[in-house]
Enzyme design. Structure first.
Site, PDB file in Angstrom:
ATOM      1  N   LYS A  99      24.465 -26.210 -10.907  1.00 55.70           N
ATOM      2  CA  LYS A  99      24.799 -26.526  -9.500  1.00 55.70           C
ATOM      3  C   LYS A  99      25.764 -25.587  -9.105  1.00 55.70           C
ATOM      4  CE  LYS A  99      24.483 -31.681  -9.848  1.00 55.70           C
ATOM      5  NZ  LYS A  99      24.889 -32.892  -9.940  1.00 55.70           N
TER       6      LYS A  99
ATOM      7  N   ARG B 232      21.890 -34.357 -18.121  1.00 58.42           N
ATOM      8  CA  ARG B 232      20.843 -34.219 -17.381  1.00 58.42           C
ATOM      9  C   ARG B 232      20.785 -32.914 -17.131  1.00 58.42           C
ATOM     10  NH1 ARG B 232      19.455 -34.027 -11.805  1.00 58.42           N
ATOM     11  NH2 ARG B 232      17.631 -35.210 -11.303  1.00 58.42           N
TER      12      ARG B 232
END
Length: 258
Positions: free
Chosen positions: A204, A238
């Site tokens: 991210k 994840r």
């Protein structure tokens, strides 16, 4: 228990890291096999990008993307499959065709309990993520997240969901800016009392912000964040890069006595 790894399988043309890479059933099956061989415990299938600025696809398009892939994975591999969706219609079809877990980025709070009803019907596990439309917090951010999850658990109980099957995700990158992401990660241990904790930070933007890194350059940073998260109590991660995390956790879990 060792840290469990969820491998990301995006059936989308526009996801920020791997959009368009696994858009056909054949490509998805090849990637699933790789993720499993690399050490994934769960395959997380998503048919709609949730990256900043994403364009919402129609219900039909999302179904057409994910259901054939879930059917194919379920037929070929003996593995846990999660469906990454906030639409109860997609979740129900996915569970009926081989999925085992709902991964809801709106924490059961987007559809007046319909997602919770699906979870109850199938007695499945639910990953409930914290989310909000703005990045502003009028109170302590952890307190705000706790209030959000209190509502999630209330919705679950009202609709017959076994709350012991709920896993919470603090929603790094969702309704949070750089500073909020860092603070939540620093204080993860304050959330572990609520439910098992999943962290989804893979590649991210906040990870590459200081060094202006592209998604492909954020692997080391992702591993660093996830290792810290696990040390603070996270049970699941994840990720896109399963093998690298499997190797990292092979020693980290031993040090942490997991």
């Amino acid at each position: 228990m060792s840290t469990l790894i969820m491998g990301i399988l995006n059936i989308t043309p526009d996801s920020f890291s791997d959009g368009g890479n696994f858009f056909t059933i054949e490509e998805a099956l090849i990637q699933t096999e790789k993720l499993l061989n690399d050490g994934a415990d769960i395959i997380d299938v998503g048919g709609q990008s949730t990256r900043p600025g994403h364009i919402e696809v129609s219900l039909k398009e999302e179904i057409d993307r994910v259901i054939p892939v879930i059917k194919a994975i379920s037929s070929k591999f003996n593995c846990q499959i999660s469906i990454d969706t906030y639409r109860h219609e997609v979740a129900e079809l996915a569970l009926a065709n081989g999925a085992h877990i709902i991964n809801d980025v709106w924490g059961l709070q987007r559809d007046n309990g319909e997602m919770a009803k699906v979870a109850s019907k199938y007695s499945c596990s639910v990953i409930a993520m914290h989310n909000q439309d703005s990045k502003e917090y009028k109170e302590d951010i952890i307190l705000s997240i706790k209030k959000f999850f209190k509502k999630t658990f209330e919705i679950a109980e009202q609709n017959g969901v076994n709350t012991n099957k709920i896993i919470i995700d603090p929603g790094i990158g969702f309704g949070k800016g750089y500073d909020e992401n860092i603070e939540v990660l620093n204080r993860l241990d304050e959330l572990t009392c609520l439910a098992p904790l999943l962290i989804g930070v893979s590649k991210k933007g906040f990870i590459g912000k200081d060094m202006n890194l592209t998604p492909s350059q954020r692997v080391e940073g992702t591993i660093a964040v996830n290792t810290i998260a696990v040390a603070k109590g996270a049970k699941f991660v994840r990720v896109h890069n399963v093998l690298e995390h499997k190797r990292a956790f092979s020693i980290a879990d031993k040090i942490l006595k997991k």
